[in-house]
Design an enzyme around this catalytic site. Structure first.
Site, PDB file in Angstrom:
ATOM      1  N   HIS A 127       0.878  -1.173   0.000  1.00 36.12           N
ATOM      2  CA  HIS A 127       0.000   0.000   0.000  1.00 36.12           C
ATOM      3  C   HIS A 127       0.920   1.229   0.000  1.00 36.12           C
ATOM      4  O   HIS A 127       2.018   1.176   0.547  1.00 36.12           O
ATOM      5  CB  HIS A 127      -0.841  -0.052   1.278  1.00 36.12           C
ATOM      6  N   ASP A 204       3.222  -4.197   8.030  1.00 36.28           N
ATOM      7  CA  ASP A 204       1.994  -3.424   7.832  1.00 36.28           C
ATOM      8  C   ASP A 204       0.842  -4.405   8.039  1.00 36.28           C
ATOM      9  O   ASP A 204       0.547  -5.231   7.183  1.00 36.28           O
ATOM     10  CB  ASP A 204       1.988  -2.843   6.416  1.00 36.28           C
ATOM     11  N   GLN A 207      -4.369  -5.005   7.254  1.00 38.53           N
ATOM     12  CA  GLN A 207      -5.369  -5.980   6.786  1.00 38.53           C
ATOM     13  C   GLN A 207      -5.287  -7.317   7.523  1.00 38.53           C
ATOM     14  O   GLN A 207      -6.078  -8.213   7.237  1.00 38.53           O
ATOM     15  CB  GLN A 207      -5.209  -6.229   5.272  1.00 38.53           C
ATOM     16  N   LYS A 230     -10.388  -0.356  10.711  1.00 32.28           N
ATOM     17  CA  LYS A 230     -10.549  -1.550   9.867  1.00 32.28           C
ATOM     18  C   LYS A 230     -10.882  -2.783  10.707  1.00 32.28           C
ATOM     19  O   LYS A 230     -10.931  -3.898  10.199  1.00 32.28           O
ATOM     20  CB  LYS A 230      -9.275  -1.807   9.065  1.00 32.28           C
ATOM     21  N   CYS A 370      -4.869   2.439  -3.555  1.00 36.72           N
ATOM     22  CA  CYS A 370      -3.610   2.959  -3.008  1.00 36.72           C
ATOM     23  C   CYS A 370      -2.455   1.967  -3.188  1.00 36.72           C
ATOM     24  O   CYS A 370      -1.570   1.877  -2.328  1.00 36.72           O
ATOM     25  CB  CYS A 370      -3.736   3.348  -1.530  1.00 36.72           C
TER      26      CYS A 370
END
Ligand code: 7TS
Length: 416
Positions: A127, A204, A207, A230, A370
């Site tokens: 991302h 990261d 998700q 999220k 993104c």
């Protein structure tokens, strides 16, 4: 609603007031969870309670409200620490979102650590939030970015990773789960070999933490970033986890109130962890509501949430392949993937797919999500993406497929 795995979709949906509405006269099917998730009543209630009952600043007041706010805010940090298997609350820094968490590391640790010729190892599936901060850090320090190759199905080419990882690598920065491909990267193995080469690893987890039972101690990552919004929490609250010894060695990112020990006109000392990194009044209500979201996920069972998302993604993958002209991206059936599927349809722009689905009350996202370099690698300017969460059902996936069939017929007709 059918019951899938251990998740009772019907009773969960009753906890989410927003899902009861109709969009363009049709029941809302919310498949844009990778962008942001909906909030259960308990999370909304935690925000309301804070503002109606004990709104106050933290760490400075000596009155009852301030003490209660401080106690709840710090208790939230402990909940979050346990949620991701962190050794203690000192390693949990509250920030605004994943983007800010990664920037914190890029502006402090990276700028102090990196030297000309050092390398940051990334993947093409990142991302922009886990790419652009490293571009700037590399520009500022003379370090160089290198990119691991991907296999055709969007998984990391392990041989390429091992080939690129070397004594010059100072940092490996990688997404845990791709927000476009759904690829799950083998973080534990990556951390192990990165550490053997003396490199740190940043994950990261925007998700992954919402879906997968993530344990930072087991992964042995040095940094991990995620966003509350999220994972059923509010916007404006996110987390940077980092190993305490690394945080101790880092300079503050932002400075001002709350993060200082002693201040003279000429200089200042810093507070201990984690407050050294939390300058100014934090998002108090946000942190408290995020902890409530963690508890909600734990009550359902993290493994159940994961299995439910995997099942929906697998089902969607299978059903999408029944639609003529549909091309899906990322790992194929049989390989575990995140709870999302990105696809394109011959002759229909993803934006048009999204617009047609919206008319049927189905919310998906279309664009480059993104992740522009990844789309260049895929050879398409944009994809359509359906992303799932614990309140979605297989019946909703069936609605998506029916709507896509209608879109194909409509555009087939228009295009002749
Ligand atoms: N990293 C990944 C893997 C993401 O998916 C996102 C957001 C971010 C970082 C940034 O998160 P933020 O909370 O700081 O904005 N991804 C998406 C998406 O896929 N659609 O909208 C936002």
């Amino acid at each position: 609603m059918p019951k899938t795995s251990e998740i009772d979709v019907a009773s969960i949906r009753a906890d989410f007031p927003i899902l009861a509405q109709k969009v363009h006269g049709r029941p809302l099917v919310y498949f844009d969870n990778a962008a942001t998730t909906q909030k259960p009543r308990v999370v909304i209630e935690a925000l309301r309670e804070y503002y109606e009952e004990y709104n106050s600043n933290v760490h400075r007041g000596l009155h009852a409200l301030a003490e209660k706010a401080t106690e709840r805010y710090e208790a939230a940090r402990e909940v979050v620490a346990r949620f991701i298997g962190a050794p203690g609350p000192g390693s949990i820094i509250f920030v605004r979102n994943t983007t800010e968490a990664i920037n914190l590391v890029a502006y402090t640790w990276a700028r102090k650590t990196l030297r000309p010729g050092d390398e940051i190892l990334l993947t093409p599936m990142e991302h922009h939030s886990n790419l652009v901060p490293w571009q700037l850090a590399a520009r500022a320090t003379g370090a160089r970015l290198r990119f691991v190759d991907l296999l055709p199905d969007g998984q990391i080419d392990w041989n390429s990773f091992l080939r690129l990882l070397g004594p010059r690598t100072r940092l490996v920065a990688v997404t845990h789960i791709s927000n476009v491909l759904g690829t799950i990267n083998p973080i534990r193995a990556m951390a192990q070999v990165s550490h053997q080469q003396g490199a740190a690893i940043l994950v990261d987890a925007a998700q992954s933490v919402p879906h997968l039972p993530v344990n930072v101690s087991e992964l042995d990552c040095d940094f991990l970033a995620f966003s509350g919004h999220k994972m059923l929490g509010p916007t404006g609250i996110g987390v940077l986890y980092a190993k305490e010894e690394i945080l101790e060695s880092m300079e503050p990112f932002l400075s001002g109130g709350e993060m200082i020990g002693e201040v003279t006109l000429e200089s200042a000392t810093w507070r201990e962890l984690p407050w050294k990194f939390e300058a100014g009044t934090p998002n108090i209500a946000g942190a408290i509501a995020l902890a409530r979201a963690c508890q909600y996920l734990e009550d359902l069972g993290r493994e159940n949430v994961w299995q439910h998302g995997l099942r929906l993604a697998t089902y969607a993958l299978k059903r999408l392949q029944e639609v003529e002209g549909v091309h899906v991206y990322g790992p194929g059936p049989g390989t575990p993937r995140g709870a999302l599927v990105s696809f394109t349809m011959e002759g229909i722009h993803p934006h048009d797919i999204s617009t047609v689905l919206d008319q049927d009350g189905i919310a998906i996202r279309a664009g480059h999500h993104c992740a522009e370099p990844l789309h260049r690698w895929l050879g398409v300017p944009a994809t359509a993406r359906a992303s799932f969460y614990l309140y979605n059902s297989e019946a909703e996936v069936d609605q998506l497929i029916a709507s896509l069939q209608r879109a194909r017929e409509y555009f087939g007709h228009v295009l002749g």
